[in-house]
Scaffold this motif. Sequence first.
Motif, PDB file in Angstrom:
ATOM      1  N   THR A   4      -3.458  -1.364  -8.756  1.00 31.48           N
ATOM      2  CA  THR A   4      -3.277  -2.613  -8.068  1.00 31.48           C
ATOM      3  C   THR A   4      -4.819  -3.411  -7.825  1.00 31.48           C
ATOM      4  OG1 THR A   4      -1.336  -2.041  -6.887  1.00 31.48           O
ATOM      5  CG2 THR A   4      -2.545  -3.819  -6.077  1.00 31.48           C
ATOM      6  N   VAL A  27      -0.828  -4.037 -11.342  1.00 33.00           N
ATOM      7  CA  VAL A  27      -0.164  -5.104 -10.636  1.00 33.00           C
ATOM      8  C   VAL A  27      -1.325  -6.009 -10.021  1.00 33.00           C
ATOM      9  CG1 VAL A  27       1.395  -5.690  -8.601  1.00 33.00           C
ATOM     10  CG2 VAL A  27       1.935  -3.783  -9.926  1.00 33.00           C
ATOM     11  N   LEU A  29      -2.277  -8.837  -7.614  1.00 35.32           N
ATOM     12  CA  LEU A  29      -2.019  -9.559  -6.369  1.00 35.32           C
ATOM     13  C   LEU A  29      -2.769 -10.904  -6.027  1.00 35.32           C
ATOM     14  CD1 LEU A  29      -0.356  -9.468  -3.584  1.00 35.32           C
ATOM     15  CD2 LEU A  29      -2.148  -8.049  -2.734  1.00 35.32           C
ATOM     16  N   HIS A  65       1.646  -6.971 -14.249  1.00 37.35           N
ATOM     17  CA  HIS A  65       2.717  -7.750 -13.485  1.00 37.35           C
ATOM     18  C   HIS A  65       1.658  -8.430 -12.321  1.00 37.35           C
ATOM     19  CE1 HIS A  65       5.238  -4.514 -14.877  1.00 37.35           C
ATOM     20  NE2 HIS A  65       4.213  -3.574 -14.695  1.00 37.35           N
ATOM     21  N   THR A  67       2.087 -10.793  -8.546  1.00 39.99           N
ATOM     22  CA  THR A  67       2.893 -11.030  -7.350  1.00 39.99           C
ATOM     23  C   THR A  67       2.129 -11.528  -6.233  1.00 39.99           C
ATOM     24  OG1 THR A  67       4.391  -9.721  -5.893  1.00 39.99           O
ATOM     25  CG2 THR A  67       2.505  -8.412  -6.258  1.00 39.99           C
ATOM     26  N   ASP A  69       3.457 -10.529  -3.239  1.00 37.89           N
ATOM     27  CA  ASP A  69       3.886  -9.824  -2.195  1.00 37.89           C
ATOM     28  C   ASP A  69       3.288  -8.490  -2.097  1.00 37.89           C
ATOM     29  OD1 ASP A  69       5.612  -8.360  -0.479  1.00 37.89           O
ATOM     30  OD2 ASP A  69       7.292  -8.136  -1.852  1.00 37.89           O
ATOM     31  N   ALA A  71       3.837  -5.719  -0.282  1.00 36.33           N
ATOM     32  CA  ALA A  71       4.657  -4.787  -0.325  1.00 36.33           C
ATOM     33  C   ALA A  71       4.853  -4.131  -1.571  1.00 36.33           C
ATOM     34  CB  ALA A  71       5.918  -4.893   0.600  1.00 36.33           C
ATOM     35  N   GLU A  72       5.123  -5.088  -2.634  1.00 36.39           N
ATOM     36  CA  GLU A  72       5.408  -4.807  -3.934  1.00 36.39           C
ATOM     37  C   GLU A  72       4.191  -4.371  -4.620  1.00 36.39           C
ATOM     38  OE1 GLU A  72       6.972  -8.242  -6.044  1.00 36.39           O
ATOM     39  OE2 GLU A  72       6.543  -7.305  -7.893  1.00 36.39           O
ATOM     40  N   ALA A  73       3.057  -4.988  -4.178  1.00 34.57           N
ATOM     41  CA  ALA A  73       1.702  -4.678  -4.889  1.00 34.57           C
ATOM     42  C   ALA A  73       1.213  -3.297  -4.603  1.00 34.57           C
ATOM     43  CB  ALA A  73       0.710  -5.790  -4.715  1.00 34.57           C
ATOM     44  N   ASP A  75       3.216  -0.724  -3.086  1.00 34.82           N
ATOM     45  CA  ASP A  75       4.020   0.309  -2.989  1.00 34.82           C
ATOM     46  C   ASP A  75       3.703   1.519  -3.675  1.00 34.82           C
ATOM     47  OD1 ASP A  75       6.344   1.530  -1.948  1.00 34.82           O
ATOM     48  OD2 ASP A  75       7.462   1.108  -4.084  1.00 34.82           O
ATOM     49  N   ARG A  76       3.380   1.667  -4.956  1.00 30.50           N
ATOM     50  CA  ARG A  76       3.413   2.864  -5.641  1.00 30.50           C
ATOM     51  C   ARG A  76       1.630   3.040  -6.053  1.00 30.50           C
ATOM     52  NH1 ARG A  76       7.351   5.664  -7.001  1.00 30.50           N
ATOM     53  NH2 ARG A  76       6.766   6.120  -9.130  1.00 30.50           N
ATOM     54  N   ARG A 113       4.433   2.245   3.728  1.00 29.63           N
ATOM     55  CA  ARG A 113       5.257   2.553   2.495  1.00 29.63           C
ATOM     56  C   ARG A 113       5.616   3.973   2.500  1.00 29.63           C
ATOM     57  NH1 ARG A 113       0.624   3.349  -2.509  1.00 29.63           N
ATOM     58  NH2 ARG A 113       0.115   5.466  -2.149  1.00 29.63           N
TER      59      ARG A 113
END
Length: 443
Positions: A4, A27, A29, A65, A67, A69, A71-73, A75-76, A113
């Motif tokens: 991220t 990701v 962000l 990707h 974003t 968000d 939480a989305e960024a 998360d994993r 998370r």
Amino acid sequence: MRLTMVGTGYVGLVTGTCLANTGNDVVCLDLDAAKIAKLRDGVSPIYEPGLDDLLSRNIEAGRLHFTTDPAEAYDRAEIIFICVGTPSDDRGRADLKYTLGAARDIGDALESRDDHAGEAPIIVVKSTVPVGTNEKVRAAIAGRTSKPFHMASNPEFLKEGAAIGDFNKPDRIVVGTHDERTAERMRHLYAPYVRQGNPILCMDVPSAEMVKYASNAMLATKISFINEIANLTEAYGAEIEQVRRGMCSDSRIGNKFLYPGLGYGGSCFPKDVLACMSMGEDSGVPTELLDAVHNVNQRQRSVFLDKILGHFDGAPSGRTVAVWGIAFKPGTDDVREAPSITIMEALLEAGATVRAYDPVAHETGHEVFGERITYADSSYDALDGADALVICTEWSEFRTPDFGEIKSRLQLPVVFDGRNIFEPDEMRRLGFVYYSVGRRPVG
Ligand code: NAD
């Protein structure tokens, strides 16, 4: 690896895209929803050669990707890179509000998370930050979560305008960490970028933080040095290009980064030199050399402006001045701390009309000047009826222009060349009045 990037600016976007290109799942962000919307459509919000193509290929491949968000960024993510801005605050210190804001967001996200199988994430500080910041980031995250995480400092050395090449083939990669397993995971991530033997230098965290400032301070010093010599050269009727060649053929000196001009600008050197000076102030260590580097750089713009104002007897009011180049250097649309801004502001202040042309920086220029200047469709259109041409950025397309066209479009054949891109002898032969840096004026 799942990565991220926090902050999708010049560094986060280029780094994220290049890391996706070697197969990572990335990701990006950002808080800026307009920027993320553009990127989702495959449109880069910045101009960087080669980026558009790399961006669309990696988006299409499903590895990149975007974003807004957190939480989305988060998360994993296995590795989270903090790439937010660290601008100067009003006292010249690196403002850490974005860095520590991102750290708190990361702490909150880690806390909420789901626990994934696998190792604790690594939080990497890629932004340029003063020594001690990684420790502040660690504390800010730990203040929000009891979950485990590791820290690493990994300053970025890419240059705008050549950022993709620099990231893919770096001179060196610096990783600061106190923990061997984190160093090993970072070496694994960067392995595709060091296949030609360029080193990954692992070191302690404060040293890694300092390497970036020391490198930028050194480069800024070279620029201020050659500008000071250029001013001396000019005062004594010598020619800086000849002096430069004579000096740079000494292998101990070398020929990189020793070009006279309008001084350094951009989002890094000015703020990083100031931040280094503040580190000296805070620790009681004098930074006399860097103080001088900064002062010489600021003065260099007025030295050039004095030539313009002097030519118009201090009164350019009612004159039209064409300006070639708004970006702080070629290859980018970044205008942060661009010398062109100081020059154009002073011309406007003195009552001149400014008509500017830049191959890519009209939009970013507009954010600074709005309608206070006009933006020409081409370099030649900028000249129509103008009383002088001022060159602020050495874009390649300015280097071998049609001088006949320039002369016929300008009201008066006067050129102020802030980047020494033309030859004085040729300008004399062509009948121009020609001012440059560290060289005798022509006409
Ligand atoms: P930038 O201003 O272009 O981008 C920073 C981005 O971070 C912005 O888009 C901003 O909206 C976003 N942001 C801020 N807080 C955030 C948060 N909490 N969550 C998500 N996004 C957030 O900055 P840049 O030029 O890319 O520089 C970033 C860092 O890298 C700086 O420390 C800089 O000194 C360093 N650096 C820059 C360069 C360069 O050439 N620009 C080169 C090497 C290092």
